[in-house]
Design an enzyme around this catalytic site. Structure first.
Site, PDB file in Angstrom:
ATOM      1  N   ASN A   8     -12.223 -16.765 -19.543  1.00  0.00           N
ATOM      2  CA  ASN A   8     -11.638 -17.639 -18.704  1.00  0.00           C
ATOM      3  C   ASN A   8     -12.075 -19.072 -19.306  1.00  0.00           C
ATOM      4  O   ASN A   8     -13.246 -19.377 -18.962  1.00  0.00           O
ATOM      5  CB  ASN A   8     -11.985 -17.552 -17.082  1.00  0.00           C
ATOM      6  CG  ASN A   8     -11.013 -18.466 -16.363  1.00  0.00           C
ATOM      7  OD1 ASN A   8     -11.105 -19.648 -16.574  1.00  0.00           O
ATOM      8  ND2 ASN A   8     -10.672 -18.225 -15.123  1.00  0.00           N
TER       9      ASN A   8
ATOM     10  N   ASP B 290     -17.035 -22.586 -16.685  1.00  0.00           N
ATOM     11  CA  ASP B 290     -17.859 -21.843 -15.724  1.00  0.00           C
ATOM     12  C   ASP B 290     -17.799 -20.193 -15.871  1.00  0.00           C
ATOM     13  O   ASP B 290     -18.557 -19.761 -15.549  1.00  0.00           O
ATOM     14  CB  ASP B 290     -17.639 -22.087 -14.313  1.00  0.00           C
ATOM     15  CG  ASP B 290     -15.880 -22.288 -13.832  1.00  0.00           C
ATOM     16  OD1 ASP B 290     -15.014 -21.801 -14.838  1.00  0.00           O
ATOM     17  OD2 ASP B 290     -15.440 -22.252 -12.724  1.00  0.00           O
ATOM     18  N   HIS B 291     -17.125 -19.919 -17.017  1.00  0.00           N
ATOM     19  CA  HIS B 291     -16.982 -18.357 -17.235  1.00  0.00           C
ATOM     20  C   HIS B 291     -17.489 -18.438 -18.671  1.00  0.00           C
ATOM     21  O   HIS B 291     -17.274 -19.395 -19.467  1.00  0.00           O
ATOM     22  CB  HIS B 291     -15.840 -17.867 -17.115  1.00  0.00           C
ATOM     23  CG  HIS B 291     -15.025 -17.689 -15.712  1.00  0.00           C
ATOM     24  ND1 HIS B 291     -14.808 -16.760 -15.132  1.00  0.00           N
ATOM     25  CD2 HIS B 291     -14.524 -18.809 -15.133  1.00  0.00           C
ATOM     26  CE1 HIS B 291     -14.120 -16.807 -14.102  1.00  0.00           C
ATOM     27  NE2 HIS B 291     -14.087 -18.121 -13.896  1.00  0.00           N
TER      28      HIS B 291
ATOM     29  N   ASN C 268     -11.654 -11.862 -10.599  1.00  0.00           N
ATOM     30  CA  ASN C 268     -11.993 -12.345  -9.324  1.00  0.00           C
ATOM     31  C   ASN C 268     -12.618 -11.703  -8.233  1.00  0.00           C
ATOM     32  O   ASN C 268     -12.269 -11.758  -7.039  1.00  0.00           O
ATOM     33  CB  ASN C 268     -10.932 -13.363  -8.699  1.00  0.00           C
ATOM     34  CG  ASN C 268     -10.917 -14.819  -9.572  1.00  0.00           C
ATOM     35  OD1 ASN C 268     -11.981 -15.274  -9.482  1.00  0.00           O
ATOM     36  ND2 ASN C 268      -9.932 -15.351  -9.919  1.00  0.00           N
TER      37      ASN C 268
ATOM     38  N   ASP D 221     -10.054 -12.182 -15.753  1.00  0.00           N
ATOM     39  CA  ASP D 221     -10.604 -12.499 -14.893  1.00  0.00           C
ATOM     40  C   ASP D 221     -10.093 -12.071 -13.619  1.00  0.00           C
ATOM     41  O   ASP D 221      -8.916 -12.293 -12.935  1.00  0.00           O
ATOM     42  CB  ASP D 221     -10.730 -14.166 -14.644  1.00  0.00           C
ATOM     43  CG  ASP D 221     -11.401 -14.643 -13.409  1.00  0.00           C
ATOM     44  OD1 ASP D 221     -11.774 -13.897 -12.644  1.00  0.00           O
ATOM     45  OD2 ASP D 221     -11.359 -15.924 -13.386  1.00  0.00           O
TER      46      ASP D 221
ATOM     47  N   GLU E 137      -6.784 -19.236 -17.524  1.00  0.00           N
ATOM     48  CA  GLU E 137      -6.738 -20.867 -17.090  1.00  0.00           C
ATOM     49  C   GLU E 137      -6.577 -21.497 -18.119  1.00  0.00           C
ATOM     50  O   GLU E 137      -7.388 -22.627 -18.438  1.00  0.00           O
ATOM     51  CB  GLU E 137      -8.109 -20.831 -16.046  1.00  0.00           C
ATOM     52  CG  GLU E 137      -7.869 -20.390 -14.698  1.00  0.00           C
ATOM     53  CD  GLU E 137      -8.904 -21.063 -13.533  1.00  0.00           C
ATOM     54  OE1 GLU E 137      -8.159 -22.032 -13.149  1.00  0.00           O
ATOM     55  OE2 GLU E 137      -9.900 -20.711 -13.421  1.00  0.00           O
TER      56      GLU E 137
ATOM     57  N   ASP F 126     -15.570 -10.967 -14.539  1.00  0.00           N
ATOM     58  CA  ASP F 126     -14.462 -10.835 -15.774  1.00  0.00           C
ATOM     59  C   ASP F 126     -14.735  -9.327 -16.517  1.00  0.00           C
ATOM     60  O   ASP F 126     -15.922  -9.056 -16.537  1.00  0.00           O
ATOM     61  CB  ASP F 126     -14.834 -11.884 -16.834  1.00  0.00           C
ATOM     62  CG  ASP F 126     -14.629 -13.124 -16.101  1.00  0.00           C
ATOM     63  OD1 ASP F 126     -13.708 -13.920 -16.320  1.00  0.00           O
ATOM     64  OD2 ASP F 126     -15.548 -14.056 -15.537  1.00  0.00           O
TER      65      ASP F 126
END
Length: 259
Positions: free
Chosen positions: A11, A249-250, A151, A149, A38, A220
């Site tokens: 991501n 951030d991933h 989530n 991802d 994303e 993930d």
DNA sequence: ATGGTAGACCCTCTA
């Protein structure tokens, strides 16, 4: 005679911003498949040329500002599918394709925001539609890998502070049950075939110096069908890109298959 | 102290 195939997911939180990181990572790792989530850009902005120059083909299901998924590979990309068939969804969260005899799905599961929000209900509905579609995909494709991802932190060992997060989005029982239903279709969480330790994360919030303090989540995942399970050689989380300037951030998760 | 950061982009939403 066997070949190693490397399948990865990342991501990137805006491909516009992260393209240099992605190109560097592609050049150093040379994966056979990289699934992105994303991308946050329309297809007309997707960097097909820069990827081609690096030796990679790509398919992208994009939209402006939010969401957007891609599959990148040095190999031919065939049988491309956009979105979950029959599920009306304005958000671009799925692209699937066949590469080297393996059916690959790049998935960006709904975040859900908080358990009392409308977005959480959308998340659960979206996961139910994903489950139905993957059940049908499994019937057509023996070798199926679903990267993305999710989530969802499937287990308390996938969360830095299970007590503080109890019942919240990313770890709530309905989300974990939805994840388990995917496994029940006949998938395996490939990372956990190799590593049972707690504290192995793929995402850390930008805030509160969360990465430095390893306050993260393992959200993930690379799910593999039963036919691929015995081919799994290794699955790792590559924390290096998270340490760069202006990171996502991933960070990438990568599976190595022996085919 | 209910905070903090990042991205897209027009100001607030999403994560």
């Amino acid at each position: 005679m066997s070949t190693a195939l490397k399948l990865a997911t990342w991501n990137v939180n805006s491909l516009t911003v992260r393209l240099p990181h992605v190109l560097d990572w592609l050049n150093s790792q040379r994966p056979d498949v990289l699934c992105l989530q994303e991308t946050k850009q329309e297809d007309s902005k997707f960097p097909y040329a820069a990827l081609a120059e690096a030796g990679f083909n790509a398919v992208h299901n994009g939209q402006k500002t939010y969401n957007g998924v891609a599959i990148i590979s040095p190999h031919p990309i065939a049988q491309v599918q956009f979105d979950i068939p029959g599920f009306v969804d304005a958000q671009k969260r799925i692209v699937a394709a066949t590469i080297g005899g393996i059916r690959v799905v790049s998935a960006y599961v709904v975040n859900g925001q908080s358990v009392d929000s409308d977005k959480y209900q959308y998340k659960l509905q979206w996961l139910a539609a994903l489950q139905d579609w993957l059940a049908a995909e499994l019937k057509q494709h023996d070798r199926l890998a679903v990267l993305g991802d999710y989530n969802i932190a499937p287990d308390d060992t996938d969360c830095h502070d299970p007590a503080a997060w109890e019942g919240q989005v990313l770890v709530s029982p309905p989300e974990r049950e939805a994840f388990q239903r995917l496994l029940d279709l006949g998938f395996h969480d490939s990372f956990r075939l190799f590593n049972k330790e707690a504290g192995q994360f793929s995402w850390w919030d930008y805030r509160m110096a969360a990465f430095r303090r390893n306050m993260g989540m393992r959200i993930d995942h690379i799910l593999v069908s039963e036919a691929l399970r015995s081919h799994c050689l290794d699955c790792i989380i590559d924390k290096a890109p998270r340490k760069l300037e202006r990171p996502s951030d991933h960070t990438p998760v990568m599976l190595t298959l022996g085919i």
